[in-house]
Design a protein around this motif. Structure first.
Motif, PDB file in Angstrom:
ATOM      1  N   SER A  39       0.819  -1.219   0.000  1.00 27.16           N
ATOM      2  CA  SER A  39       0.000   0.000   0.000  1.00 27.16           C
ATOM      3  C   SER A  39       0.846   1.258   0.000  1.00 27.16           C
ATOM      4  CB  SER A  39      -0.928   0.006   1.217  1.00 27.16           C
ATOM      5  OG  SER A  39      -1.878  -1.028   1.144  1.00 27.16           O
ATOM      6  N   ASN A  40       1.988   1.227   0.679  1.00 21.97           N
ATOM      7  CA  ASN A  40       2.833   2.422   0.778  1.00 21.97           C
ATOM      8  C   ASN A  40       3.362   2.877  -0.583  1.00 21.97           C
ATOM      9  OD1 ASN A  40       4.508  -0.082   0.989  1.00 21.97           O
ATOM     10  ND2 ASN A  40       6.189   1.393   0.983  1.00 21.97           N
ATOM     11  N   LEU A  41       3.431   1.979  -1.570  1.00 18.08           N
ATOM     12  CA  LEU A  41       3.927   2.343  -2.893  1.00 18.08           C
ATOM     13  C   LEU A  41       2.929   3.200  -3.663  1.00 18.08           C
ATOM     14  CD1 LEU A  41       5.471  -1.074  -4.001  1.00 18.08           C
ATOM     15  CD2 LEU A  41       6.650   0.904  -3.010  1.00 18.08           C
ATOM     16  N   PHE A  42       1.680   3.196  -3.226  1.00 19.47           N
ATOM     17  CA  PHE A  42       0.638   3.943  -3.927  1.00 19.47           C
ATOM     18  C   PHE A  42       0.155   5.153  -3.131  1.00 19.47           C
ATOM     19  CE2 PHE A  42       0.492  -0.414  -5.387  1.00 19.47           C
ATOM     20  CZ  PHE A  42       0.356  -0.292  -6.757  1.00 19.47           C
ATOM     21  N   GLN A  43       0.433   5.197  -1.866  1.00 25.65           N
ATOM     22  CA  GLN A  43      -0.093   6.267  -1.007  1.00 25.65           C
ATOM     23  C   GLN A  43       0.372   7.640  -1.475  1.00 25.65           C
ATOM     24  OE1 GLN A  43       1.399   4.975   2.785  1.00 25.65           O
ATOM     25  NE2 GLN A  43      -0.270   3.508   3.124  1.00 25.65           N
ATOM     26  N   GLY A  44      -0.609   8.549  -1.620  1.00 20.64           N
ATOM     27  CA  GLY A  44      -0.293   9.917  -2.007  1.00 20.64           C
ATOM     28  C   GLY A  44      -0.023  10.108  -3.486  1.00 20.64           C
ATOM     29  N   LYS A  45      -0.273   9.098  -4.282  1.00 18.96           N
ATOM     30  CA  LYS A  45       0.030   9.177  -5.712  1.00 18.96           C
ATOM     31  C   LYS A  45      -1.236   9.245  -6.560  1.00 18.96           C
ATOM     32  CE  LYS A  45       4.546   6.880  -5.629  1.00 18.96           C
ATOM     33  NZ  LYS A  45       4.733   6.926  -4.185  1.00 18.96           N
ATOM     34  N   VAL A  46      -1.060   9.763  -7.792  1.00 17.12           N
ATOM     35  CA  VAL A  46      -2.124   9.749  -8.788  1.00 17.12           C
ATOM     36  C   VAL A  46      -1.994   8.451  -9.579  1.00 17.12           C
ATOM     37  CG1 VAL A  46      -3.131  10.889 -10.801  1.00 17.12           C
ATOM     38  CG2 VAL A  46      -2.181  12.251  -8.923  1.00 17.12           C
ATOM     39  N   VAL A  47      -3.119   7.752  -9.735  1.00 21.84           N
ATOM     40  CA  VAL A  47      -3.098   6.431 -10.356  1.00 21.84           C
ATOM     41  C   VAL A  47      -4.141   6.347 -11.462  1.00 21.84           C
ATOM     42  CG1 VAL A  47      -2.281   5.282  -8.252  1.00 21.84           C
ATOM     43  CG2 VAL A  47      -4.750   5.521  -8.670  1.00 21.84           C
ATOM     44  N   MET A  48      -4.017   5.297 -12.253  1.00 27.69           N
ATOM     45  CA  MET A  48      -4.986   4.973 -13.296  1.00 27.69           C
ATOM     46  C   MET A  48      -5.610   3.625 -12.959  1.00 27.69           C
ATOM     47  SD  MET A  48      -4.208   4.024 -17.295  1.00 27.69           S
ATOM     48  CE  MET A  48      -3.576   5.640 -17.713  1.00 27.69           C
ATOM     49  N   LEU A  49      -6.939   3.566 -12.986  1.00 29.92           N
ATOM     50  CA  LEU A  49      -7.654   2.311 -12.803  1.00 29.92           C
ATOM     51  C   LEU A  49      -8.185   1.878 -14.165  1.00 29.92           C
ATOM     52  CD1 LEU A  49      -8.736   0.232 -10.692  1.00 29.92           C
ATOM     53  CD2 LEU A  49     -10.885   1.515 -10.753  1.00 29.92           C
ATOM     54  N   GLU A  50      -7.823   0.654 -14.592  1.00 29.98           N
ATOM     55  CA  GLU A  50      -8.163   0.180 -15.926  1.00 29.98           C
ATOM     56  C   GLU A  50      -8.572  -1.284 -15.856  1.00 29.98           C
ATOM     57  OE1 GLU A  50      -6.019   0.765 -20.228  1.00 29.98           O
ATOM     58  OE2 GLU A  50      -4.788  -0.005 -18.614  1.00 29.98           O
ATOM     59  N   GLU A  51      -9.576  -1.664 -16.643  1.00 28.78           N
ATOM     60  CA  GLU A  51      -9.991  -3.055 -16.670  1.00 28.78           C
ATOM     61  C   GLU A  51      -8.850  -3.945 -17.129  1.00 28.78           C
ATOM     62  OE1 GLU A  51     -13.406  -0.683 -18.685  1.00 28.78           O
ATOM     63  OE2 GLU A  51     -11.216  -0.692 -18.662  1.00 28.78           O
ATOM     64  N   LYS A  52      -8.787  -5.143 -16.549  1.00 32.25           N
ATOM     65  CA  LYS A  52      -7.848  -6.160 -17.034  1.00 32.25           C
ATOM     66  C   LYS A  52      -8.648  -7.118 -17.898  1.00 32.25           C
ATOM     67  CE  LYS A  52      -4.247  -7.678 -15.059  1.00 32.25           C
ATOM     68  NZ  LYS A  52      -3.211  -8.337 -14.209  1.00 32.25           N
ATOM     69  N   TYR A  53      -8.401  -7.075 -19.176  1.00 30.76           N
ATOM     70  CA  TYR A  53      -9.145  -7.925 -20.101  1.00 30.76           C
ATOM     71  C   TYR A  53      -8.416  -9.257 -20.276  1.00 30.76           C
ATOM     72  CZ  TYR A  53     -12.263  -4.067 -21.292  1.00 30.76           C
ATOM     73  OH  TYR A  53     -13.209  -3.071 -21.251  1.00 30.76           O
ATOM     74  N   GLU A  54      -8.541 -10.087 -19.246  1.00 29.51           N
ATOM     75  CA  GLU A  54      -7.917 -11.410 -19.265  1.00 29.51           C
ATOM     76  C   GLU A  54      -8.939 -12.438 -18.797  1.00 29.51           C
ATOM     77  OE1 GLU A  54      -4.461 -11.292 -16.817  1.00 29.51           O
ATOM     78  OE2 GLU A  54      -3.475  -9.708 -17.974  1.00 29.51           O
ATOM     79  N   GLY A  55      -9.164 -13.468 -19.612  1.00 23.39           N
ATOM     80  CA  GLY A  55     -10.066 -14.540 -19.230  1.00 23.39           C
ATOM     81  C   GLY A  55     -11.529 -14.198 -19.436  1.00 23.39           C
ATOM     82  N   PRO A  56     -12.406 -15.200 -19.504  1.00 24.30           N
ATOM     83  CA  PRO A  56     -13.824 -14.982 -19.817  1.00 24.30           C
ATOM     84  C   PRO A  56     -14.586 -14.179 -18.773  1.00 24.30           C
ATOM     85  CG  PRO A  56     -13.403 -17.272 -19.174  1.00 24.30           C
ATOM     86  CD  PRO A  56     -12.062 -16.623 -19.362  1.00 24.30           C
ATOM     87  N   SER A  57     -14.133 -14.186 -17.513  1.00 27.04           N
ATOM     88  CA  SER A  57     -14.853 -13.451 -16.474  1.00 27.04           C
ATOM     89  C   SER A  57     -14.778 -11.945 -16.675  1.00 27.04           C
ATOM     90  CB  SER A  57     -14.301 -13.815 -15.091  1.00 27.04           C
ATOM     91  OG  SER A  57     -12.923 -13.504 -15.002  1.00 27.04           O
ATOM     92  N   ASN A  58     -13.846 -11.473 -17.500  1.00 32.51           N
ATOM     93  CA  ASN A  58     -13.702 -10.041 -17.733  1.00 32.51           C
ATOM     94  C   ASN A  58     -14.357  -9.567 -19.029  1.00 32.51           C
ATOM     95  OD1 ASN A  58     -12.035  -9.033 -15.447  1.00 32.51           O
ATOM     96  ND2 ASN A  58     -10.608 -10.580 -16.183  1.00 32.51           N
ATOM     97  N   LEU A  59     -15.085 -10.439 -19.699  1.00 31.77           N
ATOM     98  CA  LEU A  59     -15.825 -10.031 -20.888  1.00 31.77           C
ATOM     99  C   LEU A  59     -16.991  -9.130 -20.525  1.00 31.77           C
ATOM    100  CD1 LEU A  59     -15.920 -13.440 -22.802  1.00 31.77           C
ATOM    101  CD2 LEU A  59     -14.808 -11.348 -23.603  1.00 31.77           C
ATOM    102  N   THR A  60     -17.265  -8.158 -21.373  1.00 31.22           N
ATOM    103  CA  THR A  60     -18.407  -7.271 -21.204  1.00 31.22           C
ATOM    104  C   THR A  60     -19.228  -7.288 -22.492  1.00 31.22           C
ATOM    105  OG1 THR A  60     -17.309  -5.287 -22.071  1.00 31.22           O
ATOM    106  CG2 THR A  60     -16.988  -5.792 -19.725  1.00 31.22           C
ATOM    107  N   SER A  61     -20.357  -6.588 -22.475  1.00 32.83           N
ATOM    108  CA  SER A  61     -21.214  -6.531 -23.659  1.00 32.83           C
ATOM    109  C   SER A  61     -20.502  -5.889 -24.847  1.00 32.83           C
ATOM    110  CB  SER A  61     -22.504  -5.766 -23.343  1.00 32.83           C
ATOM    111  OG  SER A  61     -22.196  -4.439 -22.909  1.00 32.83           O
ATOM    112  N   ALA A  62     -19.453  -5.081 -24.590  1.00 35.30           N
ATOM    113  CA  ALA A  62     -18.723  -4.429 -25.677  1.00 35.30           C
ATOM    114  C   ALA A  62     -18.047  -5.438 -26.599  1.00 35.30           C
ATOM    115  CB  ALA A  62     -17.673  -3.477 -25.108  1.00 35.30           C
ATOM    116  N   PHE A  63     -17.835  -6.666 -26.107  1.00 36.00           N
ATOM    117  CA  PHE A  63     -17.141  -7.676 -26.903  1.00 36.00           C
ATOM    118  C   PHE A  63     -18.107  -8.574 -27.678  1.00 36.00           C
ATOM    119  CE2 PHE A  63     -14.175  -6.579 -23.504  1.00 36.00           C
ATOM    120  CZ  PHE A  63     -13.023  -6.324 -24.231  1.00 36.00           C
TER     121      PHE A  63
END
Length: 529
Positions: free
Chosen positions: A181-205
């Motif tokens: 957790s300390n590596l991320f504290q106080g930082k600006v981050v990007m949250l992005e979907e991980k498109y790996e495996g069938p559980s991460n499929l969405t209607s867009a596909f």
């Protein structure tokens, strides 16, 4: 020391120790103290990149002003940022970003990674404690930290599958990310979907049944002839990359949606990690020299005119060779004109409004003007890209048996076809054509055929005055090559590479036997790692 750092050697004459406190301690503005109590904060992604005039003259202004611009960002919340909440997974990341996999509801996964980067691990160990590390860290400012967030609506309009990254600020007391957790504290981050495996499929596909990374996709593609890449979809995605100036599109920057179509498995590209769109590098004396064609050519600056297509596509050479071997010049032009119609001024304007308001005020209009100019020249850029690809084309089979036919039809056309050889037990094999493309000597200087495993048959035929050199690599098993081709000018135009024993060879005319004892004569690097 590798060649890419040779341009830094003059600096070593005046080295000092690496600056220990290079990065800002907290992304919040310096006047902000105490715990975070609101759901938004005022922050800068990297005010440590702000420099004075002399530094900028030598090292470039880049996007320093954007990294130092205060913006309002939502605060990352493990419980509420994503519906159903998130839990910490395993740490990941490449050589520069810090990232962690987060697990969501119903098996969904996300990647959380810092927007700022530390290229410490990319340097040779001898340089990691020198002034050189400060210089390479400083070059991070050449990227627009908010560029990735404007890409989704552009990709949507272009007809290219995409991720949907969002920016957040991580609280200085956040502990929900586990031991790291300390590596991320106080930082600006990007949250992005991980498109790996069938559980991460969405209607867009749509009807996709799975998601695979490039290693998995290539392994299946070369194991079974019924597994194919949607090369037109990949060409469309690569033209979008050119338009955006995204030079960092190596095979690790792609996922692949998996579809079943008429008895075949089709892989459609999903670009990710859009860190380098709108890159601005060559606006200082040293980086201008460093990005010349004889130096680190891949660092291309996003301008109204395409700067150097060869450099812009350099990082993607491995995957381009394997995923664009079918696409013709006419198809590239059709795709380019289609993108011109799709990527309208209104689409561009709406997308750029995804910049934080203070960032749009500084970069929005300039970026829009550059995108309009590059859109106008996209067919020309596509043609340059095609010609680079067409100089040397690799046509690979699979680990099963295939029949390769090279038909030198005329002085201006050589047609390559690949057929699947049906097994003995197949009663109704149906259409076995896997590949066909016509090549022209004024575009293509060499065609390289790889049979891989399986007992393959290669036929080279046709009598012409001039044609294209053909290199045939049989593969580990016993193969056969029948060469009845004759080229009146140009000498031996068919080269056969394989082991000396176990192959059937009909040499004919204009044939050069390159068989040897070593197995490397038919090796093919399929994964690239």
């Amino acid at each position: 020391m590798t060649y890419r750092y040779l341009w830094l050697l003059p600096v070593l004459c005046c080295v000092s120790c690496v600056r220990q406190q290079f990065f800002q301690p907290d992304a919040r503005l310096p006047a902000t103290t105490g715990p975070v109590v609101a759901d938004t904060v005022r922050a800068t992604v990297g005010r440590h990149y702000q420099r004075g005039g002399l530094h900028n003259f030598f090292w470039g202004k880049h996007y320093r002003h954007i990294w130092a611009t205060p913006v309002t960002l939502p605060v990352f919340d493990m419980r509420h940022t994503v519906a159903g909440g998130l839990t910490a997974g395993k740490m990941g990341g490449g050589f520069q970003s810090i990232s962690i996999t987060l697990n969501g509801a119903q098996g969904r996964q996300y990647a959380l990674r810092t927007l700022d980067k530390d290229p410490y691990k990319t340097l040779p160990k001898v340089m990691r404690k020198s002034f050189v590390l400060n210089i390479v860290r400083d070059a991070t400012s050449a990227a627009n930290p908010y560029g990735a967030f404007v890409v989704p609506p552009l990709a949507e309009a272009a007809g290219v599958l995409h991720t949907n990254p969002r920016p957040f600020y991580v609280r200085p007391d956040e502990t929900g990310l586990g031991p790291s957790s300390n590596l991320f504290q106080g930082k600006v981050v990007m949250l992005e979907e991980k498109y790996e495996g069938p559980s991460n499929l969405t209607s867009a596909f749509g009807a996709a049944r799975n998601l695979a990374d490039s290693d998995e996709m290539l392994e299946q593609r070369y194991a079974d002839p019924t597994h194919q890449i949607d090369q037109l979809a990949f060409a469309r995605a690569r033209l979008l990359d050119l338009w955006l100036g995204d030079w960092d599109r190596h095979e690790g920057q792609w996922q692949w949606a998996v579809y079943e179509r008429a008895g075949r498995t089709l892989y459609r590209a999903v670009p990710k990690d859009r860190d380098q769109v709108f890159y601005r590098f060559s606006d200082g004396l040293v980086p201008w020299l460093a990005s010349r064609r004889w130096a680190v050519r891949k660092f291309r600056t996003f301008k109204p005119k395409y700067e150097d297509i060869g450099g812009l596509v350099k990082n993607a050479r491995f995957i381009d060779e394997r995923a664009l071997s079918e696409v013709s010049r006419a198809q590239f032009q059709t795709l380019a004109r289609d993108l011109q119609q799709r990527l309208t001024d209104s689409v561009v304007a709406r997308a750029l409004r995804r910049f934080p308001a203070p960032v749009y005020a500084q970069e929005g209009l300039r970026t829009a003007a550059a995108l309009r100019a590059r859109r106008q020249d996209l067919p020309k850029a596509a043609d340059t890209f095609y010609r680079l690809l067409a100089r040397r084309v690799t046509v690979a089979g699979t680990d099963q048996a295939e029949h390769f036919v090279v038909d030198r039809q005329s002085d201006t056309a050589t047609v390559v076809s690949v057929y699947r050889i049906p097994g003995k037990d197949e009663k109704a094999p149906g259409d076995t054509l896997l590949y066909r493309r016509s090549f022209r000597p004024n575009e293509t200087k060499r065609i390289v055929l790889h049979g891989l495993r399986g007992k393959d048959l290669f036929e080279v035929r046709g009598e012409v005055k001039r044609s294209i050199r053909v290199d045939v690599y049989g593969g580990p098993n016993e193969d056969a090559i029948i060469n009845t081709s004759r080229v009146q000018r140009g000498g031996k135009m068919t080269y056969f590479y394989d082991t000396k024993r176990g192959n059937t060879i009909v040499r004919g005319h204009d044939f050069k036997d390159k068989t040897a004892a070593g197995v490397l004569m038919h090796a093919y690097d399929r994964e690239g790692y």
